[in-house]
Design a protein around this motif. Structure first.
Motif, PDB file in Angstrom:
ATOM      1  N   PHE A 196      -9.861  -1.533   6.670  1.00 30.49           N
ATOM      2  CA  PHE A 196      -9.757  -2.172   5.366  1.00 30.49           C
ATOM      3  C   PHE A 196     -10.564  -3.475   5.409  1.00 30.49           C
ATOM      4  O   PHE A 196     -10.265  -4.378   6.195  1.00 30.49           O
ATOM      5  CB  PHE A 196      -8.294  -2.476   5.021  1.00 30.49           C
ATOM      6  CG  PHE A 196      -7.583  -1.343   4.360  1.00 30.49           C
ATOM      7  CD1 PHE A 196      -7.591  -1.226   2.985  1.00 30.49           C
ATOM      8  CD2 PHE A 196      -6.944  -0.371   5.115  1.00 30.49           C
ATOM      9  CE1 PHE A 196      -6.935  -0.170   2.381  1.00 30.49           C
ATOM     10  CE2 PHE A 196      -6.298   0.675   4.512  1.00 30.49           C
ATOM     11  CZ  PHE A 196      -6.292   0.786   3.126  1.00 30.49           C
TER      12      PHE A 196
ATOM     13  N   PHE B 195      -6.747   1.730  -3.347  1.00 27.71           N
ATOM     14  CA  PHE B 195      -7.556   2.049  -2.160  1.00 27.71           C
ATOM     15  C   PHE B 195      -7.827   3.552  -2.145  1.00 27.71           C
ATOM     16  O   PHE B 195      -7.162   4.337  -2.837  1.00 27.71           O
ATOM     17  CB  PHE B 195      -6.833   1.655  -0.866  1.00 27.71           C
ATOM     18  CG  PHE B 195      -5.553   2.402  -0.608  1.00 27.71           C
ATOM     19  CD1 PHE B 195      -5.571   3.626   0.050  1.00 27.71           C
ATOM     20  CD2 PHE B 195      -4.341   1.881  -1.021  1.00 27.71           C
ATOM     21  CE1 PHE B 195      -4.386   4.310   0.302  1.00 27.71           C
ATOM     22  CE2 PHE B 195      -3.173   2.565  -0.773  1.00 27.71           C
ATOM     23  CZ  PHE B 195      -3.190   3.787  -0.120  1.00 27.71           C
TER      24      PHE B 195
ATOM     25  N   LEU C 208     -12.139   0.246   1.387  1.00 30.88           N
ATOM     26  CA  LEU C 208     -11.904   0.863   2.702  1.00 30.88           C
ATOM     27  C   LEU C 208     -13.224   1.423   3.190  1.00 30.88           C
ATOM     28  O   LEU C 208     -13.956   2.049   2.421  1.00 30.88           O
ATOM     29  CB  LEU C 208     -10.868   1.974   2.612  1.00 30.88           C
ATOM     30  CG  LEU C 208     -10.478   2.630   3.933  1.00 30.88           C
ATOM     31  CD1 LEU C 208      -9.679   1.659   4.770  1.00 30.88           C
ATOM     32  CD2 LEU C 208      -9.668   3.877   3.671  1.00 30.88           C
TER      33      LEU C 208
END
Length: 729
Positions: A720, A14, A726
């Protein structure tokens, strides 16, 4: 210090950018929030565990490394995560069944190759390009719906209606102006006639009012200054009289003469040599003269700097008043009185200080003799005089057995002492002459009391301690000015009476129709003329009301047409904007489609490369299970204790090493608390958003709504969308 960006690869990749004040992260769930909080806490303790990021320290960006954490002096055991189990009064719930013992750890497998950051960025770019293309398609559809083909004809029709309404409103306004002008002219003519008839009355009223003011000002009887002037002249006459002999001094002089005659009849007990007596007498006379001069010079020491300034000021006033009298061709009585007053004040000041005149003051203040020298000279003169008197007394001392001579000598000393007390100084050899020459000024106290009585009679009593002569001179000057003022008022009153008589004559000629010089403009208005004027006013006012009503109706119609035109203009502008928007959105859609195709091709290429790279690497291990957060009972948490605990955690992270304040991660710590308790805790955090970076991990929509209240400058919300992406909302 605050975190600007966090990146992670491996099985949970992420990219998370953080706001410097408040960041709310949603969409993670309970376990992933617990894991993210542990990753952030470990990174700030120097254990990165595959986490990479960017931090800002004192405005400078740095990559997050273990070396940077150590250089900033952050303790490795610090805890920056606030969990529900940390709250005071929280109780961790235990499971009913004991978990099975964990299996023995397998041998350490080879390290799994991480997914490349380039592939992660490419996937994120592909997701963003897909979202951008979908947004462009939706915007293009909405823009095509907003197209309005009928906006231009509606605008043309509205412009024509507005022009017609404006023309009708202009005609109505012209009618109102012409009618108003006719009415104003009629009113001005009538007002002019009324003004002509009121002009004489207004002027007469003004003259009468001024005449009454002058009579009031002249109504009081002027005060006669003669008693004050006579009392002042008497006081100055008494003060100018020469000093008179003192009766007590004359009697003492007679006693001295008789005593000397008695001493002369007593034969001297002994006769000193003539030369010695003459030398002693000469020495005594010289010592007395030197004694007198030395004490005259030493007496100047008694003058203070304030006395010297008063003498100089009084003399300057005398000089100034004398110059005014001398420079004037015909001196006014006030100037002469002023000169006499300041001279009297100067002489009184000099006599009070023991000086006969200003010249004596200048002689005593002559340069060359300082205070110590004067005092030393006076001391020497006193000693010399005492020695000379002792020698003289020794030469003329009677025999010890001559009682009569001793009594006369004692009487002589007593009379000399009385003369010294009366004269204030040693009389010297000629005691009789000094006593008979003593003079004192004439007592001016009765004349002064008479002057004070005269001033009190006219209401001009001076203040306590003030000079009555100066007060009398000032009041006499005021009396002269009052006399001149009354004369001017009397002359103005005569002029006003002449003007009133002239106005009365003009009014009499105006009322007499047979008067040959009566002006036609001032003739009285007849009842017939007054009736015609009222009819004209009534007709013009009715026409003006009709014109105004027509103008208001035309104005309303014009306003309706203007609003319609504005609506049509807005409609046409919106239509044009929609057309331009459609063109722009088509271009944006084309660009977004091309960007999406490029991003898809790039992801496909990188995924192919990643597959080949992973195939060459060792087989990957199974993903470790996600750590579970413990269940916590918050029913016994007290509001006050919670506020104190949160405040203590913030204070504990306010100053840590060289990093300053550290970020505080809240792992949904307030979930399950009552609403009032949660609001109290949130209030404590809200007060410190300017001093700390807060990272709040929660799926509670109330927390998300609270963050949005700060706006983009105070907070941000990160959501998210999937385990690998994200997006900021």
């Amino acid at each position: 210090m605050y975190l600007a960006e966090l990146r992670a690869g491996g099985e949970w990749p992420f990219v998370l950018d953080l706001h410097p004040r408040l960041t709310v992260v949603v969409g993670l769930g309970h376990e992933r929030s617990h894991r993210l909080a542990a990753l952030v806490n470990g990174a700030l303790c120097g254990r990165l565990d595959g986490l990479d990021g960017i931090v800002r320290v004192d405005g400078q960006e740095h990559r997050l490394t273990a070396e940077l954490v150590a250089a900033l002096g952050i303790p490795p055991e610090i805890n920056v995560v606030l969990r529900a189990s940390d709250l005071p009064g929280a109780r961790v719930l235990e499971a009913d069944d004991d978990p099975a013992p964990p299996p023995p750890p397998p041998p350490p497998p080879p390290e799994e190759p991480e997914e490349s950051a380039e592939l992660i960025d490419a996937r994120l770019a592909l997701l963003q390009a897909r979202e951008a293309r979908a947004g462009a398609e939706l915007a293009l559809a909405a823009g095509r719906i907003a197209l309005d083909p009928d906006a231009r004809p509606a605008m043309i029709a509205a412009e024509g209606a507005l022009e017609t309404a404006r023309r009708k409103r202009g005609d109505a306004a012209e009618r109102v102006r012409s009618t108003q002008a006719a009415l104003d002219a009629a009113r001005a003519e009538a007002a002019e006639r009324r003004a002509d008839t009121r002009a004489h009355a207004d002027r007469r009223s003004a003259l009468e009012g001024r005449r009454q003011e002058l009579l009031t000002a002249l109504g009081t009887t002027p005060t006669d200054p003669t008693p004050v002037a006579e009392a002042l002249a008497e006081l100055r006459r008494v003060e100018a009289l020469p000093p008179r002999p003192v009766d007590e001094a004359l009697a003492l002089a007679d006693a001295w003469t008789a005593l000397q005659e008695r001493r002369a009849q007593v034969p001297p007990p002994r006769v000193a040599p003539t030369s010695l007596v003459e030398a002693a007498l000469e020495t005594l006379e010289a010592a007395r003269i030197e004694h007198t001069l030395a004490h005259e010079m030493a007496r100047l020491d008694d003058l203070t700097p304030e006395d010297a300034r008063d003498i100089e000021a009084a003399h300057a006033a005398v000089v100034e008043a004398g110059e005014k009298v001398e420079n004037s061709r015909r001196p006014r009585p006030l100037a002469r009185r002023r000169l006499e007053a300041v001279r009297a004040a100067e002489q009184g000041l000099l006599e009070r200080l023991g000086l006969s005149s200003y010249h004596a003051y200048l002689l005593r203040t002559a340069p060359g003799l300082s205070t110590p020298v004067r005092q030393e000279r006076a001391d020497r003169a006193d000693a010399a005089l005492a020695d000379a008197e002792a020698v003289w007394e020794e030469l003329h001392a009677p025999a010890a057995d001559d009682e009569r001579a001793q009594e006369l000598a004692a009487e002589t000393n007593r009379v000399r002492a009385a003369a010294f007390d009366l004269l204030g100084d040693d009389p010297g050899v000629d005691v009789e002459g000094a006593l008979r020459a003593l003079r004192r000024p004439v007592d001016a106290e009765p004349a002064c009391r008479e002057l004070l009585a005269a001033l009190d009679a006219v209401g001009a009593s001076p203040e306590t301690g003030a000079d009555p002569a100066a007060s009398a001179s000032a009041w006499l000057a005021y009396a002269d000015e009052d006399h001149a003022r009354r004369a001017a008022l009397q002359a103005e009153l005569g002029g006003l009476q002449s003007d009133l008589d002239e106005l009365a004559a003009d009014a009499a000629r105006s009322e007499d129709p047979d008067a040959p010089d009566a002006p036609d403009e001032q003739a009285a208005v007849t009842p017939a003329e007054s009736s015609v004027t009222v009819q004209v006013f009534t007709r013009l006012e009715a026409q003006l009301d009709e014109a105004r009503a027509a103008f208001e109706a035309a104005t309303e119609r014009e306003e309706v047409a203007r609003r319609a035109r504005n609506q049509a203009s807005s409609r046409l502008e919106n239509a044009r904007s929609a057309e331009l928007r459609v063109v722009s959105l088509c271009e944006e859609l084309t660009g977004a489609t091309a960007a999406h195709q490029q991003a898809a091709m790039r992801v496909e290429e990188l995924e192919h490369s990643e597959v080949e790279r992973r195939a060459a690497a060792a087989p990957a291990l199974a993903t470790p299970p996600m750590p579970r957060a413990p269940e916590v009972d918050l029913s016994e948490v007290e509001v006050d204790e919670l506020e104190v605990y949160v405040l203590a955690r913030l204070v504990g992270q306010r100053s840590v090493g060289q990093a300053g304040s550290l970020p505080l991660v809240i792992e949904d710590a307030f979930a399950g608390l009552p609403v009032e308790t949660t609001e109290k805790a949130i209030g404590v955090l809200e007060r410190f958003t300017a001093a700390f970076q807060l990272i709040y991990l929660s799926d509670d929509p109330e927390i998300e709504a609270w963050a949005r209240l700060f706006g983009p400058k105070g907070a941000s919300v990160r959501r998210f969308l999937s385990p690998q992406s994200l997006s900021a909302t």
